[in-house]
Design an enzyme around this catalytic site. Sequence first.
Site, PDB file in Angstrom:
ATOM      1  N   LYS A  10       0.853  -1.203   0.000  1.00 38.94           N
ATOM      2  CA  LYS A  10       0.000   0.000   0.000  1.00 38.94           C
ATOM      3  C   LYS A  10       0.876   1.236   0.000  1.00 38.94           C
ATOM      4  O   LYS A  10       2.069   1.177   0.392  1.00 38.94           O
ATOM      5  CB  LYS A  10      -0.936   0.024   1.207  1.00 38.94           C
ATOM      6  CG  LYS A  10      -0.240   0.027   2.590  1.00 38.94           C
ATOM      7  CD  LYS A  10       0.166   1.383   3.120  1.00 38.94           C
ATOM      8  CE  LYS A  10       0.816   1.335   4.499  1.00 38.94           C
ATOM      9  NZ  LYS A  10       1.569   2.515   4.877  1.00 38.94           N
ATOM     10  N   PRO A  94      10.254  -3.842   0.278  1.00 39.58           N
ATOM     11  CA  PRO A  94      11.252  -3.455   1.281  1.00 39.58           C
ATOM     12  C   PRO A  94      10.767  -3.737   2.702  1.00 39.58           C
ATOM     13  O   PRO A  94       9.565  -3.698   2.970  1.00 39.58           O
ATOM     14  CB  PRO A  94      11.419  -1.949   1.059  1.00 39.58           C
ATOM     15  CG  PRO A  94      10.280  -1.508   0.220  1.00 39.58           C
ATOM     16  CD  PRO A  94       9.756  -2.698  -0.504  1.00 39.58           C
ATOM     17  N   LEU A  99       5.446   0.474   3.241  1.00 44.03           N
ATOM     18  CA  LEU A  99       4.527  -0.033   2.209  1.00 44.03           C
ATOM     19  C   LEU A  99       3.602  -1.108   2.783  1.00 44.03           C
ATOM     20  O   LEU A  99       2.874  -1.761   2.049  1.00 44.03           O
ATOM     21  CB  LEU A  99       5.305  -0.611   1.020  1.00 44.03           C
ATOM     22  CG  LEU A  99       6.219   0.367   0.267  1.00 44.03           C
ATOM     23  CD1 LEU A  99       7.006  -0.372  -0.814  1.00 44.03           C
ATOM     24  CD2 LEU A  99       5.407   1.493  -0.379  1.00 44.03           C
ATOM     25  N   GLY A 100       3.666  -1.313   4.094  1.00 48.78           N
ATOM     26  CA  GLY A 100       2.783  -2.275   4.752  1.00 48.78           C
ATOM     27  C   GLY A 100       3.120  -3.728   4.454  1.00 48.78           C
ATOM     28  O   GLY A 100       2.256  -4.602   4.596  1.00 48.78           O
ATOM     29  N   GLY A 101       4.349  -3.998   4.057  1.00 45.33           N
ATOM     30  CA  GLY A 101       4.736  -5.361   3.659  1.00 45.33           C
ATOM     31  C   GLY A 101       4.426  -6.411   4.716  1.00 45.33           C
ATOM     32  O   GLY A 101       3.748  -7.403   4.427  1.00 45.33           O
ATOM     33  N   SER A 103       2.455  -6.259   7.282  1.00 44.21           N
ATOM     34  CA  SER A 103       1.016  -6.307   7.573  1.00 44.21           C
ATOM     35  C   SER A 103       0.283  -7.076   6.484  1.00 44.21           C
ATOM     36  O   SER A 103      -0.595  -7.898   6.745  1.00 44.21           O
ATOM     37  CB  SER A 103       0.449  -4.886   7.665  1.00 44.21           C
ATOM     38  OG  SER A 103       1.159  -4.145   8.619  1.00 44.21           O
ATOM     39  N   SER A 104       0.660  -6.796   5.243  1.00 49.66           N
ATOM     40  CA  SER A 104       0.039  -7.465   4.109  1.00 49.66           C
ATOM     41  C   SER A 104       0.367  -8.965   4.123  1.00 49.66           C
ATOM     42  O   SER A 104      -0.491  -9.803   3.843  1.00 49.66           O
ATOM     43  CB  SER A 104       0.553  -6.803   2.830  1.00 49.66           C
ATOM     44  OG  SER A 104       0.117  -7.492   1.717  1.00 49.66           O
ATOM     45  N   ASP A 136      -1.919  -1.461  10.651  1.00 55.50           N
ATOM     46  CA  ASP A 136      -1.908  -1.434   9.180  1.00 55.50           C
ATOM     47  C   ASP A 136      -2.474  -2.698   8.537  1.00 55.50           C
ATOM     48  O   ASP A 136      -2.426  -2.840   7.326  1.00 55.50           O
ATOM     49  CB  ASP A 136      -0.447  -1.323   8.697  1.00 55.50           C
ATOM     50  CG  ASP A 136      -0.044   0.112   8.460  1.00 55.50           C
ATOM     51  OD1 ASP A 136      -0.874   0.999   8.694  1.00 55.50           O
ATOM     52  OD2 ASP A 136       1.101   0.326   8.026  1.00 55.50           O
TER      53      ASP A 136
HETATM   54  O1  C5P Z   1      -0.035  -0.969  15.243  1.00 54.27           O
HETATM   55  P1  C5P Z   1       1.415  -1.179  14.984  1.00 54.27           P
HETATM   56  O2  C5P Z   1       1.938  -2.437  15.606  1.00 54.27           O
HETATM   57  O3  C5P Z   1       1.786  -1.063  13.563  1.00 54.27           O
HETATM   58  O4  C5P Z   1       2.153   0.014  15.704  1.00 54.27           O
HETATM   59  C1  C5P Z   1       3.520  -0.012  15.991  1.00 54.27           C
HETATM   60  C2  C5P Z   1       3.858   1.150  16.903  1.00 54.27           C
HETATM   61  O5  C5P Z   1       3.729   2.384  16.184  1.00 54.27           O
HETATM   62  C3  C5P Z   1       2.944   1.302  18.101  1.00 54.27           C
HETATM   63  O6  C5P Z   1       3.383   0.534  19.181  1.00 54.27           O
HETATM   64  C4  C5P Z   1       3.035   2.783  18.389  1.00 54.27           C
HETATM   65  O7  C5P Z   1       4.226   3.078  19.085  1.00 54.27           O
HETATM   66  C5  C5P Z   1       3.176   3.389  17.011  1.00 54.27           C
HETATM   67  N1  C5P Z   1       1.870   3.824  16.471  1.00 54.27           N
HETATM   68  C6  C5P Z   1       1.302   4.988  16.959  1.00 54.27           C
HETATM   69  N2  C5P Z   1       0.103   5.408  16.435  1.00 54.27           N
HETATM   70  C7  C5P Z   1      -0.513   4.718  15.451  1.00 54.27           C
HETATM   71  C8  C5P Z   1       0.060   3.539  14.940  1.00 54.27           C
HETATM   72  C9  C5P Z   1       1.271   3.116  15.469  1.00 54.27           C
HETATM   73  O8  C5P Z   1       1.854   5.650  17.840  1.00 54.27           O
HETATM   74  N3  C5P Z   1      -1.663   5.187  14.967  1.00 54.27           N
END
Ligand code: C5P
Length: 354
Positions: A10, A94, A99-101, A103-104, A136
Amino acid sequence: MTVTLRSFAKINLGLRIGAARPDGFHELLTVYQTIALHDIVKVSIGRGRGIEIRCDDPRVPKDESNTCYRIVETARGVLRAKGRVIIEIEKRLPVQGGLGGASSNAVAALLGLERVLKKSLPPTDRMRIAAAVGSDLPLFLVGGTVLGVGRGEQVYPVDDLPSVACVVVAPQVGVSTPKAFAAWDRFCVDSRSRLSGPGKARQNSLSGGNDASTLEPELTLPFPSDRMVELGRAYSACLNLPYSGAPFSVDSRRSRAENPLLELVRAGIMNDFEPVVFPEYPELCEAKRALERAGAKYASLSGSGSALYGLFRSRADAAQGAARLRETGLQKQSWAAEATVTLPRRQYWKRIFV
Ligand code: C5P
């Protein structure tokens, strides 16, 4: 039986960061757009127990910190799966690229697991499980053009933007998303203290007020919510252009509605991570400028980076731009550039299973 999936990437068409929340996340407003670049994920069930991640790329963790591992661990309990779940990841996107790799990959692993088991989760459970693994992930259960709010995990399909040619530049650095959010918090604190410095304080007290409305307009830092409302307005106006562009003339409505995506970027969308990530990694700012010089109508960091994308008028322009960028990149030995297209929802779902 092995199920093979394309795990698409993405990009973010604008991203505003709002207030930090008590749970440590930040409010977000963004439009995600899936693109045709992808990894390959294979799911199979073997003898034994547990979950096994296979990937040649040493940067991809093979343990329970892998997003595929985490989602499969939850889902197989719900699906009452037996046997050893094997996930193979062929990495092309990468790592830590915005690019959300990862997560995807996790969403592909989930969909692959359901297919290999010939069982399916109720759609709301799928969303809930995906959101619990990362902000993501849920967007990849929608695909196409997706509005993201909350911490980015609340996703809504919006009218698909027509497919547009783009070039993705992937510099050889990884950006940590939590660190980028922390840098954004520091940036906000610094900006606010600059605004309420000694000179400013005197002016405030002289004018008898101490709220933001008493600051000079050009120095007023809009509150997070204002900045998000502003981007929300641009989204709303541009995504609705095909219907409302010129209410009084059908002909001009058609011509104006030709490419709402380019209209959207003309409305001045921006990615809040750029002012905090570019100073740390100047080569990313350089890559953005290089994309613009290579003919991009709009160039931006994707998510918190390190990848950047440029939107081009045609596939031919994008191919030419990518070739030019590869030359520059090769001289620097630091980035890869690939021409691709944005992937509307129908194509996303049509192409996801190989
Ligand atoms: O949700 P995800 O695991 O991708 O988030 C990784 C880290 O990025 C979270 O622990 C947080 O520190 C930060 N984050 C944030 N606000 C968001 C998404 C992520 O602060 N909306």
